[in-house]
Design an enzyme around this catalytic site. Structure first.
Site, PDB file in Angstrom:
ATOM      1  N   HIS A 262     -13.465 -20.389 -17.758  1.00  0.00           N
ATOM      2  CA  HIS A 262     -14.476 -21.480 -18.225  1.00  0.00           C
ATOM      3  C   HIS A 262     -14.562 -21.774 -19.453  1.00  0.00           C
ATOM      4  CE1 HIS A 262     -18.959 -22.695 -18.079  1.00  0.00           C
ATOM      5  NE2 HIS A 262     -18.285 -23.662 -18.426  1.00  0.00           N
TER       6      HIS A 262
ATOM      7  N   ASP B 219     -22.617 -20.881 -11.512  1.00  0.00           N
ATOM      8  CA  ASP B 219     -22.731 -19.853 -12.358  1.00  0.00           C
ATOM      9  C   ASP B 219     -23.995 -20.110 -12.972  1.00  0.00           C
ATOM     10  OD1 ASP B 219     -22.296 -18.003 -14.048  1.00  0.00           O
ATOM     11  OD2 ASP B 219     -20.653 -19.353 -15.344  1.00  0.00           O
TER      12      ASP B 219
ATOM     13  N   MET C 224     -16.596 -18.946 -24.989  1.00  0.00           N
ATOM     14  CA  MET C 224     -17.586 -19.666 -25.868  1.00  0.00           C
ATOM     15  C   MET C 224     -17.370 -19.732 -27.386  1.00  0.00           C
ATOM     16  SD  MET C 224     -20.968 -17.887 -24.151  1.00  0.00           S
ATOM     17  CE  MET C 224     -20.975 -17.492 -22.637  1.00  0.00           C
TER      18      MET C 224
ATOM     19  N   SER D 277     -18.443 -12.245 -13.647  1.00  0.00           N
ATOM     20  CA  SER D 277     -18.161 -12.546 -15.099  1.00  0.00           C
ATOM     21  C   SER D 277     -17.748 -11.574 -15.869  1.00  0.00           C
ATOM     22  CB  SER D 277     -19.433 -13.292 -15.196  1.00  0.00           C
ATOM     23  OG  SER D 277     -19.158 -13.692 -16.706  1.00  0.00           O
TER      24      SER D 277
ATOM     25  N   ASP E 118     -15.499 -16.271 -19.469  1.00  0.00           N
ATOM     26  CA  ASP E 118     -16.407 -17.212 -20.229  1.00  0.00           C
ATOM     27  C   ASP E 118     -15.797 -17.363 -21.724  1.00  0.00           C
ATOM     28  OD1 ASP E 118     -18.490 -18.278 -18.280  1.00  0.00           O
ATOM     29  OD2 ASP E 118     -19.101 -16.050 -17.822  1.00  0.00           O
TER      30      ASP E 118
ATOM     31  N   MET F 233     -16.082 -23.169 -22.495  1.00  0.00           N
ATOM     32  CA  MET F 233     -17.251 -23.849 -23.361  1.00  0.00           C
ATOM     33  C   MET F 233     -17.093 -23.983 -24.795  1.00  0.00           C
ATOM     34  SD  MET F 233     -20.310 -21.678 -21.460  1.00  0.00           S
ATOM     35  CE  MET F 233     -19.068 -20.120 -20.891  1.00  0.00           C
TER      36      MET F 233
ATOM     37  N   MET G 100     -23.548 -25.422 -13.388  1.00  0.00           N
ATOM     38  CA  MET G 100     -24.431 -24.334 -14.141  1.00  0.00           C
ATOM     39  C   MET G 100     -25.724 -24.388 -13.838  1.00  0.00           C
ATOM     40  SD  MET G 100     -21.926 -22.795 -16.054  1.00  0.00           S
ATOM     41  CE  MET G 100     -23.247 -21.890 -16.922  1.00  0.00           C
TER      42      MET G 100
ATOM     43  N   HIS H  31     -14.034 -14.221 -13.509  1.00  0.00           N
ATOM     44  CA  HIS H  31     -14.615 -15.361 -14.068  1.00  0.00           C
ATOM     45  C   HIS H  31     -14.618 -14.947 -15.698  1.00  0.00           C
ATOM     46  CE1 HIS H  31     -16.624 -19.297 -14.555  1.00  0.00           C
ATOM     47  NE2 HIS H  31     -17.227 -18.557 -15.395  1.00  0.00           N
TER      48      HIS H  31
END
Length: 234
Positions: free
Chosen positions: A69, A178, A40, A11, A38, A71, A140, A36
């Site tokens: 991913h 994750d 956000m 990540s 993330d 979010m 998660m 990966h």
């Protein structure tokens, strides 16, 4: 489960944001399977990271799949932008839009693999009506929003339940985990049925000269506890 199928997805949340391009090159050379990312928004989760322009700028540093991913909420207005920026897998949360089925269809229309993520309190039953529309399930094992959290062991049962659903369906769906993945926890996650493991701190600890050793240690720890799916009980 064959340990050859276990994939490590470092990540970028744990990378040095000042030299992200170099970090991607180093973790790629160290043996990462996916990168990966993330995303956000400071609204759906209590943190703010990066968006499509940064992903586009980083795309040239590796040919490895970008496992993105999201979010963010609402998620639908930004799907095209992340696809255009270079995402290969786009994972969304059921809570991030009004019509999950439509969201997943759009991701596939964009030529990307579609994933759905379940938070620790999200029920497994949410998957039942969308199994035909997904390429990946992301469990998660921490509450999303921050890196470096401890693995929530109650999620092992959820991983096992989802593995059973995937196997019974006969579909080619990746099962990703994750949150809190380390050499201490990766074996339990793989034993429960995971085949893609997101590891931030465990991958990037110690700087670039340690990345290959870190990933090798994760693979070795996964192998110790790996079992065939029939041995996993839901």
């Amino acid at each position: 489960m064959s340990t050859n199928a276990v994939r490590i997805a470092p990540s970028l949340l744990s990378a040095d944001f000042g030299i992200l391009g170099a970090e991607i090159e180093a973790i790629d050379a160290a043996g990462a399977d996916f990168i990966h990312i993330d995303v956000m928004d400071g609204h759906f989760v209590p943190n703010l990271t990066l968006g499509p322009p940064v992903i586009r700028a980083l795309r040239r540093f590796t040919a490895k799949p970008f496992d993105v991913h999201l979010m963010i909420a609402p998620v639908d207005p930004l799907l095209d932008a992340f696809a255009d920026a270079g995402a290969d897998i786009i994972t969304v949360h059921p809570e991030a839009g009004p019509h999950l089925h439509r969201t997943l269809q759009r991701i596939r229309q964009l030529g990307k693999k579609a994933g759905v993520s379940l938070n620790p309190a999200s029920p497994v039953a949410w998957l039942d009506s969308i199994m035909d529309d997904i390429d990946l399930v992301l469990v998660m094992s921490v509450n999303p929003g921050f890196g470096g959290q401890a693995f929530i062991s109650s999620q092992l049962d959820k991983i096992a339940q989802i593995r059973r659903r995937i196997d019974l369906s006969g579909r080619d769906i990746m099962l990703e985990v994750d949150g809190g993945i380390s050499i201490q926890t990766i074996g339990d996650a793989v034993a429960a049925g995971a085949d893609v493991l997101v590891a931030g701190t465990a991958s990037f600890a110690g700087g670039p000269e340690r990345y290959a050793d870190n990933i090798a240690a994760l693979r070795a720890a996964a192998k110790v506890r790996a079992v065939v799916p029939e041995q996993v009980t839901a």
